[in-house]
Design a protein around this motif. Sequence first.
Motif, PDB file in Angstrom:
ATOM      1  N   HIS A  41       0.879  -1.171   0.000  1.00 59.04           N
ATOM      2  CA  HIS A  41       0.000   0.000   0.000  1.00 59.04           C
ATOM      3  C   HIS A  41       0.913   1.216   0.000  1.00 59.04           C
ATOM      4  O   HIS A  41       1.578   1.508   0.999  1.00 59.04           O
ATOM      5  CB  HIS A  41      -0.891  -0.020   1.244  1.00 59.04           C
ATOM      6  CG  HIS A  41      -1.940   1.038   1.231  1.00 59.04           C
ATOM      7  ND1 HIS A  41      -2.603   1.425   2.368  1.00 59.04           N
ATOM      8  CD2 HIS A  41      -2.446   1.796   0.232  1.00 59.04           C
ATOM      9  CE1 HIS A  41      -3.483   2.363   2.067  1.00 59.04           C
ATOM     10  NE2 HIS A  41      -3.405   2.607   0.784  1.00 59.04           N
ATOM     11  N   ARG A  42       0.973   1.929  -1.115  1.00 56.60           N
ATOM     12  CA  ARG A  42       1.942   3.008  -1.264  1.00 56.60           C
ATOM     13  C   ARG A  42       1.593   4.235  -0.433  1.00 56.60           C
ATOM     14  O   ARG A  42       2.464   5.050  -0.127  1.00 56.60           O
ATOM     15  CB  ARG A  42       2.064   3.387  -2.753  1.00 56.60           C
ATOM     16  CG  ARG A  42       2.786   2.323  -3.586  1.00 56.60           C
ATOM     17  CD  ARG A  42       2.764   2.685  -5.056  1.00 56.60           C
ATOM     18  NE  ARG A  42       3.596   1.774  -5.845  1.00 56.60           N
ATOM     19  CZ  ARG A  42       3.393   1.518  -7.129  1.00 56.60           C
ATOM     20  NH1 ARG A  42       2.393   2.104  -7.767  1.00 56.60           N
ATOM     21  NH2 ARG A  42       4.187   0.705  -7.777  1.00 56.60           N
ATOM     22  N   ASP A  43       0.320   4.385  -0.091  1.00 56.25           N
ATOM     23  CA  ASP A  43      -0.104   5.507   0.741  1.00 56.25           C
ATOM     24  C   ASP A  43      -0.053   5.074   2.210  1.00 56.25           C
ATOM     25  O   ASP A  43      -1.000   4.523   2.755  1.00 56.25           O
ATOM     26  CB  ASP A  43      -1.521   5.940   0.354  1.00 56.25           C
ATOM     27  CG  ASP A  43      -1.961   7.206   1.072  1.00 56.25           C
ATOM     28  OD1 ASP A  43      -1.262   7.630   2.017  1.00 56.25           O
ATOM     29  OD2 ASP A  43      -3.009   7.760   0.703  1.00 56.25           O
ATOM     30  N   LYS A  44       1.057   5.343   2.860  1.00 48.94           N
ATOM     31  CA  LYS A  44       1.288   4.847   4.223  1.00 48.94           C
ATOM     32  C   LYS A  44       0.368   5.501   5.257  1.00 48.94           C
ATOM     33  O   LYS A  44       0.219   4.987   6.373  1.00 48.94           O
ATOM     34  CB  LYS A  44       2.755   5.067   4.624  1.00 48.94           C
ATOM     35  CG  LYS A  44       3.768   4.419   3.683  1.00 48.94           C
ATOM     36  CD  LYS A  44       3.594   2.918   3.599  1.00 48.94           C
ATOM     37  CE  LYS A  44       4.645   2.276   2.701  1.00 48.94           C
ATOM     38  NZ  LYS A  44       4.417   0.830   2.507  1.00 48.94           N
ATOM     39  N   HIS A  45      -0.234   6.620   4.917  1.00 45.01           N
ATOM     40  CA  HIS A  45      -1.081   7.329   5.876  1.00 45.01           C
ATOM     41  C   HIS A  45      -2.563   6.964   5.722  1.00 45.01           C
ATOM     42  O   HIS A  45      -3.390   7.435   6.511  1.00 45.01           O
ATOM     43  CB  HIS A  45      -0.901   8.844   5.703  1.00 45.01           C
ATOM     44  CG  HIS A  45       0.515   9.305   5.876  1.00 45.01           C
ATOM     45  ND1 HIS A  45       1.168   9.268   7.087  1.00 45.01           N
ATOM     46  CD2 HIS A  45       1.417   9.796   4.983  1.00 45.01           C
ATOM     47  CE1 HIS A  45       2.406   9.723   6.942  1.00 45.01           C
ATOM     48  NE2 HIS A  45       2.580  10.051   5.678  1.00 45.01           N
ATOM     49  N   ARG A  46      -2.886   6.127   4.765  1.00 44.60           N
ATOM     50  CA  ARG A  46      -4.271   5.717   4.545  1.00 44.60           C
ATOM     51  C   ARG A  46      -4.503   4.400   5.269  1.00 44.60           C
ATOM     52  O   ARG A  46      -3.738   3.452   5.122  1.00 44.60           O
ATOM     53  CB  ARG A  46      -4.494   5.521   3.037  1.00 44.60           C
ATOM     54  CG  ARG A  46      -5.958   5.461   2.623  1.00 44.60           C
ATOM     55  CD  ARG A  46      -6.421   6.831   2.193  1.00 44.60           C
ATOM     56  NE  ARG A  46      -7.764   6.797   1.619  1.00 44.60           N
ATOM     57  CZ  ARG A  46      -8.004   6.634   0.336  1.00 44.60           C
ATOM     58  NH1 ARG A  46      -7.009   6.434  -0.507  1.00 44.60           N
ATOM     59  NH2 ARG A  46      -9.242   6.656  -0.111  1.00 44.60           N
ATOM     60  N   LYS A 368     -10.701  10.152  -2.990  1.00 37.86           N
ATOM     61  CA  LYS A 368      -9.342   9.638  -3.140  1.00 37.86           C
ATOM     62  C   LYS A 368      -9.330   8.141  -3.422  1.00 37.86           C
ATOM     63  O   LYS A 368     -10.057   7.375  -2.789  1.00 37.86           O
ATOM     64  CB  LYS A 368      -8.533   9.934  -1.878  1.00 37.86           C
ATOM     65  CG  LYS A 368      -7.035   9.718  -2.038  1.00 37.86           C
ATOM     66  CD  LYS A 368      -6.287  10.191  -0.792  1.00 37.86           C
ATOM     67  CE  LYS A 368      -4.785  10.020  -0.951  1.00 37.86           C
ATOM     68  NZ  LYS A 368      -4.056  10.444   0.267  1.00 37.86           N
ATOM     69  N   VAL A 369      -8.478   7.712  -4.351  1.00 39.63           N
ATOM     70  CA  VAL A 369      -8.378   6.299  -4.716  1.00 39.63           C
ATOM     71  C   VAL A 369      -7.319   5.604  -3.860  1.00 39.63           C
ATOM     72  O   VAL A 369      -6.536   6.255  -3.167  1.00 39.63           O
ATOM     73  CB  VAL A 369      -8.018   6.130  -6.210  1.00 39.63           C
ATOM     74  CG1 VAL A 369      -9.033   6.852  -7.086  1.00 39.63           C
ATOM     75  CG2 VAL A 369      -6.607   6.659  -6.501  1.00 39.63           C
ATOM     76  N   LEU A 370      -7.312   4.282  -3.896  1.00 36.20           N
ATOM     77  CA  LEU A 370      -6.249   3.507  -3.257  1.00 36.20           C
ATOM     78  C   LEU A 370      -5.060   3.383  -4.196  1.00 36.20           C
ATOM     79  O   LEU A 370      -5.227   3.161  -5.402  1.00 36.20           O
ATOM     80  CB  LEU A 370      -6.752   2.104  -2.899  1.00 36.20           C
ATOM     81  CG  LEU A 370      -7.753   1.972  -1.760  1.00 36.20           C
ATOM     82  CD1 LEU A 370      -8.156   0.511  -1.582  1.00 36.20           C
ATOM     83  CD2 LEU A 370      -7.186   2.518  -0.457  1.00 36.20           C
ATOM     84  N   ASN A 371      -3.869   3.497  -3.644  1.00 33.30           N
ATOM     85  CA  ASN A 371      -2.638   3.330  -4.432  1.00 33.30           C
ATOM     86  C   ASN A 371      -1.972   2.033  -3.985  1.00 33.30           C
ATOM     87  O   ASN A 371      -1.105   2.019  -3.111  1.00 33.30           O
ATOM     88  CB  ASN A 371      -1.716   4.527  -4.226  1.00 33.30           C
ATOM     89  CG  ASN A 371      -0.527   4.513  -5.169  1.00 33.30           C
ATOM     90  OD1 ASN A 371      -0.396   3.624  -6.011  1.00 33.30           O
ATOM     91  ND2 ASN A 371       0.350   5.489  -5.033  1.00 33.30           N
ATOM     92  N   ILE A 372      -2.413   0.926  -4.573  1.00 29.85           N
ATOM     93  CA  ILE A 372      -1.981  -0.393  -4.124  1.00 29.85           C
ATOM     94  C   ILE A 372      -1.389  -1.188  -5.284  1.00 29.85           C
ATOM     95  O   ILE A 372      -1.733  -0.978  -6.451  1.00 29.85           O
ATOM     96  CB  ILE A 372      -3.149  -1.190  -3.499  1.00 29.85           C
ATOM     97  CG1 ILE A 372      -4.295  -1.369  -4.508  1.00 29.85           C
ATOM     98  CG2 ILE A 372      -3.653  -0.490  -2.241  1.00 29.85           C
ATOM     99  CD1 ILE A 372      -5.448  -2.228  -4.005  1.00 29.85           C
TER     100      ILE A 372
END
Length: 413
Positions: A41-46, A368-372
Motif C-alpha cells: 500500500h503506497r499511501d502509508k497514511h491511509r 481519493k483512490v487507493l494506491n496499491i
Amino acid sequence: MANDTDFNVVSILDTDLYKFTMQQAIFEYYPSAQVVHRFTHRDKHRRFSRACIENFQEALNGFADVQLTQDERAWLQDKCKFFKPAYLDYLQSYRFKPDQISVTFLPSSDDPDMGSVKIEARGSWLETVLWEVPLMACLCEMYFRYADQDWDYTGQEEQATHKATSLLDARCTFSEFGTRRRRSFVTQDLVVRGLVKGRDAHEWKEGFFGTSNVYLAMRYNLNVIGTIAHEWFMGIAALGDYKDAAGTALDLWSKLYGDNLSTTLTDTFSTEVFYREFDSGRAKQWKALRQDSGDPKVFAPRAKRMYEERGIDYTQKAIIFSDGLNFEKAKELNEQCQLLGFKCSFGIGTWLTNDFKKKSSGYGEQSKVLNIVIKLGSIDGKECVKISDEITKNTGVPEVVAKVKEMYQISVS
C-alpha cells in the motif's frame, strides 16, 4: 455507495488478459516454480477498517467455486488464437485456492478498528499468477463498501461517455485498463458501457481500441488487450541471478507467441538497462514499447534515438502509454508523438474506473483512490525486485534492490 450485498465473483475471465498470457507462458516454461506475491500500500497514511479486511477475507472464499465455462472457452478459442488447446484444458481445470492467500490485519496503536494489512499469496507460480488482479479489485471494492462510503454511482456512465468523446475528438487511440484499481465491478461495467456509447456516437470509432478485461471484452464484443507484465521479467531475472534477464524474458515470450503479443514493457529494471539487451534483432521483432513509469515526455524521444541507433524505422513502431493517465496527459503525449512520427496509444485505468466525487461535498471534491500493488516477491527462494523508471516505484527487499542497482550500474540514490 454500493449496495451492501455479498461480493459476487462474476467470472474467471473478470481479470486482465495479461494474466492468462502470463499463465500460459509459465505453463510452458516454469510449471514447478514456487513463488510468493506481496501486497504494497503506497499511501502509508491511509488506513483500512477492520470490517473492510474481515469482509475482504470472507469474499476470497467465493473464488473457490469459479471456473471457466464451456462458452467462455469457446470465446477464448475464437478471439485469442494464441492460446494452445493444452493450456485451455489446464485453465478449464483450474480452481482458485483461497488457502494460498494469507491476510493479516495490523491494528493501529490509537484505534484497534483501523490499521494496515499484510497480504501474501504463496504457492506454485502457475496457480498464484491469477490471484493478483482479482485480489486488488476485491480489496478496492471492500474498501469502498466498508471504509469509504462517501460516494455513489451518480453519473458514472455519462462521465465515461464524455471522456471517450473527448479522447476521440483529440484523436487519441485508447483502451480501458482499469480492472485492478476499479471502485467495483459495477463501476467498470458502467464505464465500459459508457465508452461504447461514446464510440458508437463518434465518427472515429476505431479510436476506442478495447479493454484489458477479458469478461467485459466478451460481454461488449470488444478487442481484448494485453501482452506481457513486469512479473515475467522479475521472475526470470531472479531465477537467472539477474544475468541477461530482459533478453531471456523477451526471447522465451517470442518463442511462444511470435508476433501475436509483441508489446513489451521497458522499465522493470529501468528503460536504460532494458535497452542494453534490446538489440537490433529484438527491436525489429517487437512491434511496440510500453511506458509505465518515469517521465512520459522523455520516453518517445529516447525511443526514437534507440531505434535510430539500431538502423530501424521507428515510424513503423508504436508506444503504449499506461502510467497515471488522464485526458490532458494523453492529449499532450499524443501531440508529441505525432510531431515525432511515432504511432501511440493509451492504456487508461484509474481515471476511468475510479474517478468519483464525494457525496458530502455536493459532488465537488475528488474522492481519493487507493494506491496499491501486488508484485512478485520471491521465486524458488530468490528475492524479486522491480526498479522502474521512478524511484518511488522500487519494489522488493531494499538490500536486494541496492544489489541489483549496483549490478546494473544504476544510481542507488
